[in-house]
Design an enzyme around this catalytic site. Structure first.
Site, short mmCIF file in Angstrom:
data_model
loop_
_atom_site.label_atom_id
_atom_site.label_comp_id
_atom_site.label_asym_id
_atom_site.label_seq_id
_atom_site.Cartn_x
_atom_site.Cartn_y
_atom_site.Cartn_z
CB SER A 97 -8.12 3.67 2.83
OG SER A 97 -7.24 3.04 3.74
CB SER B 114 -8.31 0.99 5.84
OG SER B 114 -8.98 2.21 5.73
CE LYS C 243 -3.93 1.99 2.59
NZ LYS C 243 -4.76 1.87 3.82
#
Lengths: 502, 494
Positions: free
Chosen positions: B157, B181, B82
């Site tokens: 997210s 997330s 990420k």
């Protein structure tokens, strides 16, 4: 009419108590750890800009602070020395404001749960021409925080109006202990003595060098004036930018008069921050303080609670040295020194330790004190030496003083051989023996020399005997000259007077 | 080349094949780079693909193996990271204009541990800007798409990481979870997503959103793989004061412990939650029944404060974020607005132009919640509620070993579905937030599909540091249910 010569007192002021200043100090002490408070970057002073930085110092995304345990130790020791209560649990908070010397735009500080609260120190207030007195000054709190970086502005002395500004983060993240006094101070002198005692204590502890020129110790002053101790407080003004104790004293004394004059002239005193201008010897307005700033404090979630166990605290307490106030009392009460000598000897821990080592070697404290505060201090200062580096070791000084005390040498001889001892150290006893500098204290030997002297100066003897008493000094001088200063002065005088009168 | 679809095979099998020389690290990397090339124009899971570095790293692993070295556990396994985890020398953007060109000079602890373990970096994955969002729609670089249906969001997210794993564009990925997330996008994309205990995994190098809630964790195609990754990234870190000192247990070994007799708590409030899709509810209840069939005891438990989680979260997280994001001022790094005539203007414009709407919204909320006069009513009150939520969990874990809830009230929604209503978007995290509030480990395991063929996720939660138990229950469920084998459609075929 009686009292006509005296100016009539103002009907207003005659009813009122004299003005009194209420002063509090916020002292920032840089803790002398090798690395910064939350990262391993160096705290070295004076190097090229931005050489002691790392991702944590610069607040790069994703970096985290980790408390340097040495900082905690130093802060707790400082707090213990200031008689503060150490919190078992305390925490770090974020103090938020935007300013480019603050890499994260928040400062990690301690807000409502500082590491230590509610203490005091005893300050000796000495001023030329005034009675020296002791005063206990309350201390509100001590907390840990990180220092900010330094801004250099081009084209202006501040950010507003500068064409551009440069930032140096070398200082950012250096550990600070902020020490907040209670509003117990009343004069510039008291404030200067308080600040200097804080510095002395920090240096004794070895937690800070207290160097004001390098900014290791910085004081902000809060000051207001009022009509006597029962009157309500006046408007509080903050003063910054004093980089010596004398500047603190002068800035406060100036500010007290400025505020009194303003009130007496019916002008308001504004709540503001003022700067001490050293060259003009006055304070000038820096910025207004319209209401309190909102720093939006909240607990820093990156740092866990700060825990100090009883065992840890007591362990650190046991490592504290004897502090200056305790030494001053002990020197005066147990060693019989004057307040002045005690103060001078204890100003620096190293000097006090030198003195104590010499006393411990068996010499008279007063005798040692005279030498240490006199010739030795002068020599050390003139040669910019640390007293610990002095070739003349405390035991050797003790030996010299013992020779004087024991009547082996005179003070004059001692002064003569001192320069050599200061430069090279060594045994005073050995020098005296080697060069035959020992005092002549045999009455018969002195009497013989006196006889010779009198015989050689018949006119002076006659003059003396006809009443010119002052000539005694001439004969003493001649006697010392003849003996190379070695005659026991007391005995010599006694025999001389006997023979002269005889 | 005969390389399997990475969604069909776990890390243990890959490792075996690599060790036997049936496949080389380079081949595995090329396989995934090719897959990325084929599907990422549609999925947009990646913001940056580090092909050159990946090839070089893979070759190095192959060379070491050829030299007879004993290699670490993830040697040659290609992963995606990420883009809010700092990677030295590789741009780390947080999907924000603010950090569009930010190249960290240091490596995050978690990724450093992965590279030490021999893993290969394929690239950095998309996210909602600064991890603020539940769909990747707030990414400054465009959203990612759900591999099961490109018209749907992948969740957020960490949507890019979830989508990359679901689309077979990597073997596994790392994400971060502040309010869901990891788990919510894992649920939307039909993969396993684990949020470890707060402090189990270092946050050093994770660009902070809400520091007291953020936690890094893996996305994988199986629970066993999640255990493999956690094994590598977990453990104390001297650079993170909030990282726990507790020793790291053997998570892989824990997987096979029997589950019979364990008590599974069905959190009543979660099944009665507003907006819970009946299909989601049915699938999760079926999963519970599956666990019962494995010998677990289902227990009805109540956590009355759970529904306050979202209100609490939207005070605490923005408050912390407002401070964490203050550093982006255009002075030191990141976006600087051009031609400003004063410092104040430079800072204000850099932030106004560098941050997107959602980030600015949260900074405003947080700044407000911490302001004098409001801090007691909002921030401090929220911290008190947080304590109450924690107590709900403590009470529940007196009676049960693991809690079971849906991960998300719905399956993946369409793009723009919540764009006019931030509050509706915030509800997507309703069921995941409580675990963050209490710092507990929680996992998403796929448990079925809705009528449109979109994955449904089951959330399991255990007590602090009970990841072995959590993984064990999830693993047994996964083996018994064989959800992916029963899937109605394959994602993004072929």
């Amino acid at each position: 009419m009686a009292g006509a010569a005296v100016a009539p007192a103002s009907p207003v002021t005659s009813q009122q108590a004299p003005w009194e200043a209420v002063i509090g100090l916020e002292t920032h002490v840089q803790l002398g750890t090798a690395s910064k408070i939350f990262t391993s970057a160096s705290t070295a002073f004076g190097d090229a800009p931005n050489t002691h930085i790392d991702p944590v110092v610069c607040g790069l995304p994703g970096t985290l602070p980790v408390l340097n345990q040495k900082v905690l130790e130093y802060a707790v020791k400082a707090a213990l020395a200031l008689n503060l209560h150490i919190a078992e649990h305390s925490k770090f908070d974020r103090k938020q404001y935007f300013y480019p010397d603050l890499p994260k735009n928040y400062q990690i500080s301690q807000f409502d749960e500082p590491i230590a609260e509610d203490g005091w120190i005893e300050v000796e207030v000495a001023e030329k021409g005034k009675q020296t007195y002791l005063k206990r000054i309350g201390i509100e709190r001590l907390h840990m925080e990180e220092d900010a970086g330094k801004l250099v502005h081009a084209g202006s002395d501040r950010l507003d109006g500068s064409t551009h500004s440069l930032v140096d983060y070398n200082r950012a993240g250096v550990a600070l202990a902020e020490i907040v006094s209670k509003p117990d101070l009343r004069t510039g002198r008291e404030a200067a003595e308080y600040a200097s005692e804080i510095r002395r204590i920090m240096r004794y502890l070895g937690v800070s060098d207290g160097n004001m020129q390098e900014g290791s110790l910085r004081c902000d002053v809060n000051i207001s004036v009022r009509r006597g101790p029962d009157a309500p407080f006046g408007t509080k003004v903050e003063i910054k930018n004093m980089n010596s104790f004398s500047a603190i004293q002068k800035a406060i004394d100036y500010e007290i008069q400025r505020q009194i004059k303003a009130y007496e002239a019916g002008e308001p005193v504004r709540q503001e921050t003022r700067l001490w201008d050293e060259s003009k010897q006055l304070t000038k307005s820096m910025r207004g303080k319209e209401g309190a700033s909102d720093y939006r404090y909240f607990p820093d979630p990156d740092l866990g609670p700060i825990e100090v166990s009883d065992a840890q605290r007591e362990g650190w307490r046991a490592e504290l040295p004897e502090l200056p106030a305790a030494k001053r009392h002990r020197y005066a009460e147990q060693l019989g020194l004057s307040i002045y000598d005690a103060r001078v000897l204890t100003d620096e821990r190293s000097m006090a330790e030198y003195f104590e080592a010499a006393v411990a070697a068996g010499a008279d404290a007063k005798g040692i004190a005279n030498w240490v505060t006199g010739d030795i201090a002068a020599y050390v200062n003139a040669n910019r030496l640390a007293i610990a580096e002095l070739p003349l070791k405390p035991e050797q000084l003790a030996e010299l003083v013992q020779l004087i005390e024991g009547g082996i040498i005179s003070g004059k001889i001692a002064k003569e051989i001192l320069p050599e001892l200061l430069e090279q150290g060594g045994s005073a006893k050995a020098i005296v023996a080697e060069r035959g500098l020992g005092m002549i204290s045999d009455p018969a030997a002195i009497a013989a020399i006196v006889e010779e002297l009198l015989a050689a100066h018949p006119e002076e003897v006659a003059a003396f005997r006809s009443g010119k008493n002052k000539l005694q000094g001439f004969f003493v001088g001649q006697l010392m000259k003849k003996t190379g200063g070695k005659a026991d002065p007391k005995l010599a005088n006694q025999i001389l007077i006997e023979k002269l009168n005889g | 080349m005969g390389i399997a679809d990475s969604r069909e095979q776990g890390i243990a099998e890959w490792r075996q094949q690599l060790e036997k020389g049936e496949v080389s690290a380079r081949e595995l990397t090329e396989h995934h780079l090719a897959r990325i090339q084929a599907v990422d124009p549609t999925v947009h899971a990646y913001l940056e693909i580090t092909s050159e570095r990946a090839r070089a790293d893979a070759d190095r692993i192959d060379a070491r193996r050829a030299a007879g070295e004993t290699l670490p556990p993830l040697a040659g396994i290609p992963l995606a990271i990420k883009d809010n985890l700092c990677t030295k020398g590789v741009t780390t953007t947080c999907s924000s204009r603010m950090l569009e060109h930010f190249v960290p000079p240091y490596e995050s602890t978690v990724t450093d541990r992965l590279w030490q373990a021999g893993a290969v970096l394929l690239g950095k994955t998309n996210l909602d800007e600064f991890a603020m969002g539940s769909s990747t729609e707030t990414s400054a670089f465009g959203p990612s798409r759900n591999p099961w249906n490109p018209e749907r969001v992948p969740g957020g997210s960490s949507g890019g990481s979830a989508a990359a794993v679901a689309a077979g564009e990597c073997i596994a990925a790392l994400g971060s979870d502040t309010g869901g997330s990891i788990r919510q996008p894992a649920s939307f994309c039909g993969v396993v997503g684990l949020k470890p205990t707060y402090g189990r995994v270092s946050r050093y190098g994770l660009v902070a959103f809400a520091s007291s809630l953020d936690q890094v964790g893996p996305f994988t195609t199986s629970v066993a793989d999640a255990a493999e990754l956690l094994q590598v990234i977990a453990g104390a870190d001297p650079r993170d004061a909030t990282c726990l000192q507790a020793p790291v247990p053997d998570y892989v070994a824990a997987l096979d412990q029997p589950v019979a007799g364990l008590r599974v708590g069905m959190v009543r409030e979660c099944f009665e939650a507003e907006g819970l899709d009946p299909q989601v509810k049915a699938a999760v209840l079926a999963a519970a029944a599956q666990l019962e069939a494995l010998g677990c005891e289902l227990v009805d438990v109540s956590c009355p404060r759970f529904n306050d989680g979202i209100a609490t979260y939207y005070v605490i997280a923005p408050s912390e974020a407002s401070a964490n994001l203050a550093r982006y001022d255009g002075v030191k790094y990141g976006y600087r607005a051009p031609d400003a005539t004063s410092l104040a203007e430079m800072t204000a414009r850099s932030r106004a132009e560098g941050f997107g709407d959602e980030v600015q919204r949260r900074i405003l909320i947080g700044t407000y919640a911490l302001s004098a006069g409001y801090v007691d009513a909002y921030y401090k009150k929220a911290q008190q509620v947080r304590t109450l939520i924690r107590r709900d969990f403590d009470r529940a874990f007196e009676a049960v070993d693991v809690l079971l809830t849906p991960t998300s009230p719905t399956t993946a929604f369409g793009f723009g579905a919540h764009s006019d209503d931030p509050l509706a978007m915030y509800l997507a995290d309703l069921l995941t937030i409580p675990a963050n509030m209490a710092g507990l480990p929680a996992i998403n395991v796929p448990c079925g599909f809705d009528l449109e063929g979109l994955p449904i996720g089951l959330q399991l939660i255990t007590g602090v540091l009970e990841e072995p138990r959590l993984l064990q229950v999830a693993h047994h469920y996964e083996l018994a249910a064989q959800v992916m084998q029963a899937r109605p459609v394959a994602p993004l075929v072929p």
